[in-house]
Design an enzyme around this catalytic site. Structure first.
Site, PDB file in Angstrom:
ATOM      1  N   GLY A  15       0.820  -1.214   0.000  1.00  0.00           N
ATOM      2  CA  GLY A  15       0.000   0.000   0.000  1.00  0.00           C
ATOM      3  C   GLY A  15       0.848   1.255   0.000  1.00  0.00           C
ATOM      4  N   GLU A  34      11.122   2.825   5.928  1.00  0.00           N
ATOM      5  CA  GLU A  34      10.873   1.402   6.168  1.00  0.00           C
ATOM      6  C   GLU A  34      11.929   0.903   7.146  1.00  0.00           C
ATOM      7  OE1 GLU A  34       8.501  -1.060   5.321  1.00  0.00           O
ATOM      8  OE2 GLU A  34       9.784  -2.111   6.750  1.00  0.00           O
ATOM      9  N   THR A  41       4.558  -7.039   4.313  1.00  0.00           N
ATOM     10  CA  THR A  41       4.122  -8.388   4.701  1.00  0.00           C
ATOM     11  C   THR A  41       3.899  -9.276   3.498  1.00  0.00           C
ATOM     12  OG1 THR A  41       3.055  -7.504   6.670  1.00  0.00           O
ATOM     13  CG2 THR A  41       2.321  -9.658   5.929  1.00  0.00           C
ATOM     14  N   CYS A  42       3.172  -8.797   2.520  1.00  0.00           N
ATOM     15  CA  CYS A  42       2.765  -9.643   1.400  1.00  0.00           C
ATOM     16  C   CYS A  42       3.972 -10.233   0.680  1.00  0.00           C
ATOM     17  CB  CYS A  42       1.897  -8.840   0.430  1.00  0.00           C
ATOM     18  SG  CYS A  42       1.412  -9.807  -0.997  1.00  0.00           S
ATOM     19  N   LYS A  50       4.124 -17.603   1.000  1.00  0.00           N
ATOM     20  CA  LYS A  50       3.066 -18.578   1.329  1.00  0.00           C
ATOM     21  C   LYS A  50       2.604 -19.327   0.068  1.00  0.00           C
ATOM     22  CE  LYS A  50      -0.834 -17.662   0.617  1.00  0.00           C
ATOM     23  NZ  LYS A  50      -1.681 -16.778   1.331  1.00  0.00           N
ATOM     24  N   GLY A 174      -8.140 -20.834  13.251  1.00  0.00           N
ATOM     25  CA  GLY A 174      -9.025 -21.381  12.211  1.00  0.00           C
ATOM     26  C   GLY A 174      -9.252 -20.398  11.080  1.00  0.00           C
ATOM     27  N   ILE A 177      -4.706 -17.911   7.711  1.00  0.00           N
ATOM     28  CA  ILE A 177      -3.305 -18.324   7.816  1.00  0.00           C
ATOM     29  C   ILE A 177      -3.198 -19.732   8.385  1.00  0.00           C
ATOM     30  CG2 ILE A 177      -1.052 -17.749   8.848  1.00  0.00           C
ATOM     31  CD1 ILE A 177      -1.812 -14.810   8.707  1.00  0.00           C
ATOM     32  N   GLU A 180      -4.213 -22.275   5.745  1.00  0.00           N
ATOM     33  CA  GLU A 180      -3.217 -22.367   4.671  1.00  0.00           C
ATOM     34  C   GLU A 180      -1.969 -23.109   5.142  1.00  0.00           C
ATOM     35  OE1 GLU A 180      -4.508 -18.417   2.101  1.00  0.00           O
ATOM     36  OE2 GLU A 180      -2.813 -18.221   3.444  1.00  0.00           O
ATOM     37  N   GLY A 260      -4.602 -14.345  14.408  1.00  0.00           N
ATOM     38  CA  GLY A 260      -4.944 -12.972  14.078  1.00  0.00           C
ATOM     39  C   GLY A 260      -3.739 -12.055  14.063  1.00  0.00           C
ATOM     40  N   ASP A 301      -3.509  -2.611   6.237  1.00  0.00           N
ATOM     41  CA  ASP A 301      -3.839  -3.412   7.432  1.00  0.00           C
ATOM     42  C   ASP A 301      -3.859  -2.590   8.716  1.00  0.00           C
ATOM     43  OD1 ASP A 301      -3.737  -5.437   5.600  1.00  0.00           O
ATOM     44  OD2 ASP A 301      -2.239  -6.646   6.652  1.00  0.00           O
ATOM     45  N   HIS A 434     -16.157 -25.594 -21.319  1.00  0.00           N
ATOM     46  CA  HIS A 434     -16.247 -27.013 -21.011  1.00  0.00           C
ATOM     47  C   HIS A 434     -14.980 -27.750 -21.407  1.00  0.00           C
ATOM     48  CE1 HIS A 434     -18.420 -30.662 -20.094  1.00  0.00           C
ATOM     49  NE2 HIS A 434     -18.008 -31.172 -21.237  1.00  0.00           N
ATOM     50  N   GLU A 439     -17.539 -23.807 -14.964  1.00  0.00           N
ATOM     51  CA  GLU A 439     -18.755 -23.753 -15.784  1.00  0.00           C
ATOM     52  C   GLU A 439     -20.004 -24.007 -14.938  1.00  0.00           C
ATOM     53  OE1 GLU A 439     -19.442 -26.909 -18.769  1.00  0.00           O
ATOM     54  OE2 GLU A 439     -17.812 -28.019 -17.815  1.00  0.00           O
TER      55      GLU A 439
HETATM   56  P1  NDP Z   1      -7.937 -14.434  11.240  1.00  0.00           P
HETATM   57  O1  NDP Z   1      -8.493 -13.286  11.976  1.00  0.00           O
HETATM   58  O2  NDP Z   1      -8.440 -14.743   9.883  1.00  0.00           O
HETATM   59  O3  NDP Z   1      -8.063 -15.753  12.104  1.00  0.00           O
HETATM   60  C1  NDP Z   1      -7.606 -15.812  13.417  1.00  0.00           C
HETATM   61  C2  NDP Z   1      -7.979 -17.159  13.986  1.00  0.00           C
HETATM   62  O4  NDP Z   1      -7.380 -17.331  15.242  1.00  0.00           O
HETATM   63  C3  NDP Z   1      -9.464 -17.325  14.169  1.00  0.00           C
HETATM   64  O5  NDP Z   1      -9.795 -18.644  13.866  1.00  0.00           O
HETATM   65  C4  NDP Z   1      -9.654 -17.011  15.645  1.00  0.00           C
HETATM   66  O6  NDP Z   1     -10.757 -17.674  16.218  1.00  0.00           O
HETATM   67  C5  NDP Z   1      -8.390 -17.577  16.235  1.00  0.00           C
HETATM   68  N1  NDP Z   1      -7.987 -16.919  17.470  1.00  0.00           N
HETATM   69  C6  NDP Z   1      -7.930 -15.593  17.727  1.00  0.00           C
HETATM   70  N2  NDP Z   1      -7.472 -15.364  18.975  1.00  0.00           N
HETATM   71  C7  NDP Z   1      -7.227 -16.570  19.510  1.00  0.00           C
HETATM   72  C8  NDP Z   1      -6.746 -16.992  20.764  1.00  0.00           C
HETATM   73  N3  NDP Z   1      -6.418 -16.115  21.717  1.00  0.00           N
HETATM   74  N4  NDP Z   1      -6.631 -18.311  21.005  1.00  0.00           N
HETATM   75  C9  NDP Z   1      -6.959 -19.212  20.050  1.00  0.00           C
HETATM   76  N5  NDP Z   1      -7.416 -18.874  18.833  1.00  0.00           N
HETATM   77  C10 NDP Z   1      -7.557 -17.563  18.578  1.00  0.00           C
HETATM   78  O7  NDP Z   1      -6.375 -14.162  11.237  1.00  0.00           O
HETATM   79  P2  NDP Z   1      -5.173 -14.752  10.420  1.00  0.00           P
HETATM   80  O8  NDP Z   1      -4.024 -14.578  11.353  1.00  0.00           O
HETATM   81  O9  NDP Z   1      -5.453 -16.108   9.873  1.00  0.00           O
HETATM   82  O10 NDP Z   1      -5.062 -13.731   9.198  1.00  0.00           O
HETATM   83  C11 NDP Z   1      -5.091 -12.329   9.388  1.00  0.00           C
HETATM   84  C12 NDP Z   1      -5.645 -11.642   8.167  1.00  0.00           C
HETATM   85  O11 NDP Z   1      -4.683 -11.695   7.117  1.00  0.00           O
HETATM   86  C13 NDP Z   1      -6.890 -12.299   7.577  1.00  0.00           C
HETATM   87  O12 NDP Z   1      -8.060 -11.889   8.178  1.00  0.00           O
HETATM   88  C14 NDP Z   1      -6.819 -11.886   6.130  1.00  0.00           C
HETATM   89  O13 NDP Z   1      -7.460 -10.649   5.985  1.00  0.00           O
HETATM   90  C15 NDP Z   1      -5.345 -11.748   5.872  1.00  0.00           C
HETATM   91  N6  NDP Z   1      -4.846 -12.895   5.111  1.00  0.00           N
HETATM   92  C16 NDP Z   1      -5.317 -13.122   3.862  1.00  0.00           C
HETATM   93  C17 NDP Z   1      -4.872 -14.206   3.118  1.00  0.00           C
HETATM   94  C18 NDP Z   1      -5.415 -14.455   1.763  1.00  0.00           C
HETATM   95  O14 NDP Z   1      -5.998 -13.560   1.173  1.00  0.00           O
HETATM   96  N7  NDP Z   1      -5.273 -15.665   1.221  1.00  0.00           N
HETATM   97  C19 NDP Z   1      -3.877 -15.126   3.648  1.00  0.00           C
HETATM   98  C20 NDP Z   1      -3.455 -14.800   4.983  1.00  0.00           C
HETATM   99  C21 NDP Z   1      -3.919 -13.729   5.664  1.00  0.00           C
HETATM  100  P3  NDP Z   1     -12.258 -17.069  16.144  1.00  0.00           P
HETATM  101  O15 NDP Z   1     -12.795 -17.467  14.807  1.00  0.00           O
HETATM  102  O16 NDP Z   1     -12.941 -17.737  17.270  1.00  0.00           O
HETATM  103  O17 NDP Z   1     -12.128 -15.595  16.322  1.00  0.00           O
END
Ligand code: NDP
Length: 452
Positions: A15, A34, A41-42, A50, A174, A177, A180, A260, A301, A434, A439
């Site tokens: 960005g 920087e 990050t990306c 990734k 879940g 990240i 993946e 997160g 972000d 096809h 499709e």
């Molecule tokens: P997410 O916010 O997507 O997921 C975080 C996960 O961790 C959730 O499942 C959450 O559970 C869980 N969690 C949060 N806090 C805790 C805790 N204290 N203990 C246990 N589990 C916890 O974050 P990510 O880190 O996966 O990715 C961040 C962002 O980066 C994404 O939202 C996305 O925007 C971006 N990203 C995009 C990608 C792509 O486009 N392919 C690839 C990677 C990242 P709960 O569901 O209960 O909140």
């Protein structure tokens, strides 16, 4: 009053670099700071490495499938160090391209940490510079929850630089990240346990997508455990001992948290100059990415809007047009397509079924689940899914969701259609290509009534 620069950008990720380049093309005198590596990050520790890892990990399945297509592949082995070395070389190449982008566009680079002294003054190590406008584009960083022994855990940052491939991996989380990386380690041959604290992974995604991904990754060998979370991590002689909240114990070589990300705003002096922050540290901005201070803007972000690289880039371009081209433009955050590079991957744009029902009441659903053609003569049992959510009165397609090979590629084109407000009738009038997985998206005629 005169300033050293028209624009000072803090953070040279996707960005920040795009905003600085476009602002410079509009005639602004621009500098950027920087503290780590140009690219953000990306490029350095996100999307790019990734995706290379995902490619690497998918070969194991391809080798298996190859046999039924008549190939004798022999015993395939994977060398982690070779993958890391080649990945690092590619990241170095991209890093170099980012340097060139800045210098070719007359953007002065400071390889320093930047701190705001006042609304127009930036401290860079020993020196200070002034700028008419300041753009904060400092991104985010992984959140590691407070768990006993968390110092033994890694985040995705470290996963890109492990010396050896861990044989037994626990992935916590879940979201994007976690899903993946669980797929990456699984494909590369590790025993993977994924722990998710809630009911179903990929919270916020369409419920059929959530279910399908959970089923498919489980079939591929990931031990997905829901309502599970570590309470304690201990180092042992041959690895780690992870005690779960329910008392269960897991032994592993590595534990990776993907729980997160937090906006990078600490220690930048933002509060001192009156920039409002949300409780999680994100910079509060209006639709033009302007903060609570008139000459300070923020994109990407760090604003915790939609944390995706292409969104940060769009926000950066809208900022440059607004401030330096006299064409105020608010970036529209609706209908942003995205992909999860799980295995199989997900492509999605628009509303989930639950969101659409909440917004419009009744909606029409079209869903097709099937065995992709490639799998018909292999031993693989991977399934694919296409789903449309349609407004019953306007016939507009409100959401498109795909799980299956190349879903990320597929959703890019359908993203255009949804952004344009295409109707189901227009989808139906489009001739399918096809034989492809995509499709299905233009050939579904029967409304799905299953569990909805
Ligand atoms: P997410 O916010 O997507 O997921 C975080 C996960 O961790 C959730 O499942 C959450 O559970 C869980 N969690 C949060 N806090 C805790 C805790 N204290 N203990 C246990 N589990 C916890 O974050 P990510 O880190 O996966 O990715 C961040 C962002 O980066 C994404 O939202 C996305 O925007 C971006 N990203 C995009 C990608 C792509 O486009 N392919 C690839 C990677 C990242 P709960 O569901 O209960 O909140």
């Amino acid at each position: 009053m005169s300033y050293d620069y028209d624009l000072f950008v803090i953070g040279a990720g996707s960005g920040g670099v795009r905003a600085s380049r476009i602002s410079s093309s509009f005639g602004a005198k621009v500098a950027i700071a920087e503290e780590y590596r140009v690219g953000g990050t990306c490029v350095i520790r996100g999307c790019v490495p990734k995706k290379l890892f995902v490619y690497a990990s998918h070969f194991s399945e391809d080798f298996e499938d190859a046999a039924n297509y008549g190939w004798s592949v022999g015993k395939a082995t994977h060398d982690w160090k070779t993958m890391i070395k080649n990945k690092d070389a590619e990241i170095d190449r991209l890093n170099g391209i980012y340097y060139s982008i800045l210098s070719n566009n007359n953007v002065e680079l400071f390889e320093n940490r930047a701190e705001l002294i006042d609304a127009h003054t930036v401290k860079l190590g020993e020196r200070t510079v002034t700028a008419k406008y300041i753009l904060i584009a400092t991104g985010g960083t992984p959140v590691m929850p407070e768990v006993e022994g968390i110092e033994y855990a890694i985040s995705s940052n470290e996963a890109f630089h492990l010396e050896e491939m861990p044989k037994r991996v626990v992935v916590v989380g879940g979201g994007y990240i976690a899903v993946e990386f669980a797929g990456i380690f699984n494909g590369l041959g590790a025993d993977v346990i994924q722990l998710y604290r809630g009911e179903q992974i990929l919270r916020g995604f369409d419920h059929h997508v959530q279910q399908m991904v959970a089923d498919e990754i489980t079939k591929k060998g990931i031990d997905l455990r829901t309502h599970a979370n570590p309470a304690k991590i201990e180092k042992t002689t041959d690895g780690l001992k992870i005690t779960l909240e329910d008392g269960g114990v897991i032994e592993a070589d590595a534990i990776m948290y993907a729980t997160g990300r937090r906006p990078n705003t600490a220690g930048m002096g933002l509060e001192n100059v009156g920039v409002d922050l949300k409780p999680n540290g994100a910079v509060v901005v209006d639709e033009y990415s302007k903060t609570s201070v008139d000459n300070i803007y923020a994109i990407g972000d760090v604003t915790d809007r939609v944390a995706l690289t292409p969104v940060a880039i769009h926000e950066g371009m809208a900022f440059a047009e607004t401030v330096f081209a006299g064409k105020p433009r608010a970036f529209d955050h609706s209908n942003v397509p995205s992909a999860v590079f799980s295995q199989p991957p997900v492509g999605t744009v628009g509303l989930t079924e639950a969101e659409a029902r909440e917004k419009y009441g009744d909606v029409d659903i079209y869903k097709s689940e099937f065995r992709p053609m490639k799998q018909t003569i292999t031993l693989g049992s991977e399934r694919a899914m296409c789903k449309l959510i349609v407004h019953p009165e306007t016939d507009k397609v409100l959401g498109v969701h795909v799980v299956g090979a190349d879903a990320g590629e597929i959703i890019q084109g359908f993203g255009v259609a949804v952004k344009m407000g295409a109707t189901k009738e227009q989808f139906d009038a489009t001739v399918g290509v096809h034989p492809t997985l995509a499709e299905e998206l233009v050939t579904m005629r029967e409304k799905y009534t299953g569990d909805s």
